[in-house]
Design a protein around this motif. Structure first.
Motif, PDB file in Angstrom:
ATOM      1  N   ALA A  95      68.769  52.856   9.489  1.00  0.00           N
ATOM      2  CA  ALA A  95      68.283  51.906  10.482  1.00  0.00           C
ATOM      3  C   ALA A  95      67.088  51.102   9.993  1.00  0.00           C
ATOM      4  O   ALA A  95      66.596  50.231  10.696  1.00  0.00           O
ATOM      5  CB  ALA A  95      67.905  52.640  11.766  1.00  0.00           C
ATOM      6  N   LEU A  96      66.622  51.387   8.771  1.00  0.00           N
ATOM      7  CA  LEU A  96      65.384  50.764   8.285  1.00  0.00           C
ATOM      8  C   LEU A  96      65.524  50.389   6.821  1.00  0.00           C
ATOM      9  O   LEU A  96      65.803  51.242   5.975  1.00  0.00           O
ATOM     10  CB  LEU A  96      64.215  51.747   8.455  1.00  0.00           C
ATOM     11  N   ARG A  97      65.325  49.115   6.522  1.00  0.00           N
ATOM     12  CA  ARG A  97      65.433  48.655   5.143  1.00  0.00           C
ATOM     13  C   ARG A  97      64.405  49.341   4.237  1.00  0.00           C
ATOM     14  O   ARG A  97      64.694  49.703   3.096  1.00  0.00           O
ATOM     15  CB  ARG A  97      65.212  47.134   5.113  1.00  0.00           C
ATOM     16  N   GLY A  98      63.202  49.536   4.735  1.00  0.00           N
ATOM     17  CA  GLY A  98      62.133  50.108   3.923  1.00  0.00           C
ATOM     18  C   GLY A  98      62.338  51.560   3.544  1.00  0.00           C
ATOM     19  O   GLY A  98      61.623  52.080   2.678  1.00  0.00           O
ATOM     20  N   SER A  99      63.332  52.231   4.141  1.00  0.00           N
ATOM     21  CA  SER A  99      63.563  53.641   3.818  1.00  0.00           C
ATOM     22  C   SER A  99      63.971  53.824   2.369  1.00  0.00           C
ATOM     23  O   SER A  99      63.826  54.922   1.807  1.00  0.00           O
ATOM     24  CB  SER A  99      64.635  54.227   4.744  1.00  0.00           C
ATOM     25  N   ILE A 100      64.458  52.779   1.708  1.00  0.00           N
ATOM     26  CA  ILE A 100      64.848  52.884   0.304  1.00  0.00           C
ATOM     27  C   ILE A 100      63.675  53.314  -0.568  1.00  0.00           C
ATOM     28  O   ILE A 100      63.845  53.965  -1.599  1.00  0.00           O
ATOM     29  CB  ILE A 100      65.438  51.543  -0.204  1.00  0.00           C
ATOM     30  N   ILE A 115      69.444  58.576   0.045  1.00  0.00           N
ATOM     31  CA  ILE A 115      69.223  57.568   1.082  1.00  0.00           C
ATOM     32  C   ILE A 115      70.560  56.979   1.511  1.00  0.00           C
ATOM     33  O   ILE A 115      71.420  56.711   0.667  1.00  0.00           O
ATOM     34  CB  ILE A 115      68.280  56.438   0.569  1.00  0.00           C
ATOM     35  N   PRO A 116      70.782  56.819   2.828  1.00  0.00           N
ATOM     36  CA  PRO A 116      71.952  56.059   3.264  1.00  0.00           C
ATOM     37  C   PRO A 116      71.715  54.573   3.013  1.00  0.00           C
ATOM     38  O   PRO A 116      70.572  54.144   2.836  1.00  0.00           O
ATOM     39  CB  PRO A 116      72.022  56.359   4.767  1.00  0.00           C
ATOM     40  N   ASP A 121      67.318  43.227   8.353  1.00  0.00           N
ATOM     41  CA  ASP A 121      67.750  41.899   8.774  1.00  0.00           C
ATOM     42  C   ASP A 121      69.082  41.516   8.164  1.00  0.00           C
ATOM     43  O   ASP A 121      69.373  41.833   7.008  1.00  0.00           O
ATOM     44  CB  ASP A 121      66.710  40.847   8.341  1.00  0.00           C
ATOM     45  N   LYS A 122      69.887  40.782   8.928  1.00  0.00           N
ATOM     46  CA  LYS A 122      71.153  40.250   8.436  1.00  0.00           C
ATOM     47  C   LYS A 122      70.907  38.842   7.902  1.00  0.00           C
ATOM     48  O   LYS A 122      71.269  37.841   8.508  1.00  0.00           O
ATOM     49  CB  LYS A 122      72.194  40.220   9.569  1.00  0.00           C
ATOM     50  N   ILE A 123      70.275  38.781   6.745  1.00  0.00           N
ATOM     51  CA  ILE A 123      69.890  37.481   6.186  1.00  0.00           C
ATOM     52  C   ILE A 123      70.619  37.185   4.884  1.00  0.00           C
ATOM     53  O   ILE A 123      70.315  36.221   4.201  1.00  0.00           O
ATOM     54  CB  ILE A 123      68.367  37.413   5.948  1.00  0.00           C
ATOM     55  N   GLY A 124      71.587  38.039   4.544  1.00  0.00           N
ATOM     56  CA  GLY A 124      72.312  37.836   3.299  1.00  0.00           C
ATOM     57  C   GLY A 124      72.300  39.103   2.463  1.00  0.00           C
ATOM     58  O   GLY A 124      71.723  40.125   2.826  1.00  0.00           O
TER      59      GLY A 124
END
Length: 436
Positions: A95-100, A115-116, A121-124
């Protein structure tokens, strides 16, 4: 679904203080996993994305104590690695991009990181190759479960090496740096990102005992150490929010002072807005924007050709502010070409601005030409939905300048990046109401 109701066309006035930087917070919060000692971080923004990451750290067993507003202590002396393979982590992590950026510290200290596939954001397309290629270069083994979209890296030992990154990825550089600080030997990273927030991360790691040189350049050298200790760290003000308030002042023809901006960390941001004709005055470490009763005029190039504003890795102009620049240009005197090079879906929100009466030609997924109204034709309020954080706040700025009432649905997207934005705008005189 949250909703904002905005009455537009009102001039604002007052002072506003930017929150702590979201993009720095997502990086430096992950460093707490590199040490069993206590780490104290201040000026943490109270926003959805950051709070999700703090909750992930809690679920990993990190002891989290809130000391004051925006101030927390973290101690990762009893990390629960089994959580990484739980169904709960697979749901919460994506649910969070920064989790990477949890992967690098976990790999460095515990020899494994999972990490899943992260959301955000759906920006590309936002690929993760740079991260994992860096880990593999340090000696990690990579695996990917295509059915569950689950990534993993494991290593008994990381060994320093030379690497040339295929792109100057900010999160990729951060992740690799956090892994390399505990690797054996020297790591050299060429084509590294050098954004102020990445510089902050490196300075924080050095205060914990890491040995990183070349900070602020695209060539980082890291001498691995055996362990890291605790530290205290303060997050910079959010440059994207600062740019948003500059755009808000111009579009609403308002007199606003933005406090404590860390001016020297803003790079091209002030000059880019000046190219749109916006007057900015430096007062100590504040930015003062006067009213623009006669509007603002876009500069052309010295040969008279139309101005192009495009994004680029730091020290170029940040892609996160191109949406703001585009909205500001809708009421400028003159025309400008906006070129979003890095993400192919970020300009699709322009259809809402066109519905509001803006003159925009979407040339292709990456380029839009804006013909300014020069305030001779006011945008009109409409009902719309926020597609991502930056487009959402751009639409909010447009609504605050527009004639009539606007409804912005999916306001959670804006809340992911902006702290209590309705209350802070109300303090400037804006008529904005949160409907739940």
């Amino acid at each position: 679904m949250g909703t904002f109701k905005i009455e537009g066309g009102i001039q604002l006035k007052g002072e506003i203080t930017p929150q702590g930087a979201k993009n720095e917070a997502l990086q430096v919060l992950c460093t707490v996993l590199l040490t069993p000692e206590k780490v104290t971080i201040t000026n943490i923004p109270d926003i959805i994305d950051v709070n999700k990451l703090i909750n992930l750290l809690k679920n990993l067993g990190v002891k989290v104590e809130k000391l004051a507003h925006g101030a927390y202590s973290f101690q990762a002396d009893e990390v629960n690695l089994s959580y990484l393979e739980s169904e709960a982590f697979k749901e919460e992590g994506k649910a969070l991009r920064g989790s990477i950026m949890l992967v690098g510290p976990l790999l460095a200290r515990f020899g494994k990181g999972y990490i899943p596939k992260p959301g955000g954001d759906k920006i590309g397309r936002r690929r993760l190759d740079t991260h994992f290629e860096g880990f593999i270069s340090l000696g990690a083994k990579f695996r990917y479960n295509r059915e569950e979209y689950f990534y993993g890296v494991e290593a008994k030992k990381l060994t320093g090496t030379y690497m040339l990154l295929d792109e100057a990825s900010v999160t990729g550089t951060a992740n690799i740096v956090m892994a390399a600080v505990l690797a054996e030997g020297k790591t050299t990273i060429y084509n590294a990102a050098c954004e102020p927030y990445l510089q902050q991360l490196c300075k924080m790691l050095n205060s914990m005992g890491a040995k990183i040189t070349g900070i602020g350049s695209n060539l980082l050298t890291i001498e691995g150490v055996d362990k890291l200790g605790g530290c205290e760290h303060r997050i910079l003000p959010d440059m994207i929010e600062i740019g948003s308030w500059i755009g808000l002042a111009a579009m609403t023809q308002s007199e606003i002072t933005i406090k404590d901006v860390s001016w020297d960390s803003l790079g091209l941001i002030p000059n880019t807005f000046k190219k749109l004709g916006i007057t900015l005055e430096r007062r100590g470490d504040d930015i003062y924007i006067p009213k623009h009763p006669d509007g603002y005029e876009i500069q052309n190039y010295i040969d008279g050709s139309i101005l192009t504003i495009s994004d680029a890795p730091w020290p170029g102009f940040t892609p996160d502010l191109l949406s703001i620049v585009l909205v500001v240009a809708t009421q400028a005197r003159g025309s400008v070409l906006i070129h979003q090079k890095m993400f192919e879906s970020r300009l699709f929100f322009t259809d809402r601005l066109i519905d509001m009466g803006a003159k925009i030609i979407l040339c292709d997924p990456h380029r839009a030409t804006v013909i300014g109204h020069d305030f001779k034709s006011q945008l009109k309020g409409i009902q719309m939905s926020s597609p991502d954080i930056r487009a959402g706040v751009s639409l909010l700025i447009a609504a605050l300048s527009a004639k009539g009432t606007s409804i912005i649905q999916n306001s959670e997207q804006i809340d992911r990046g902006y702290e209590r934005i309705d209350e802070r705008l109300q303090a400037l005189g804006a008529k904005i109401e949160r409907l739940d």
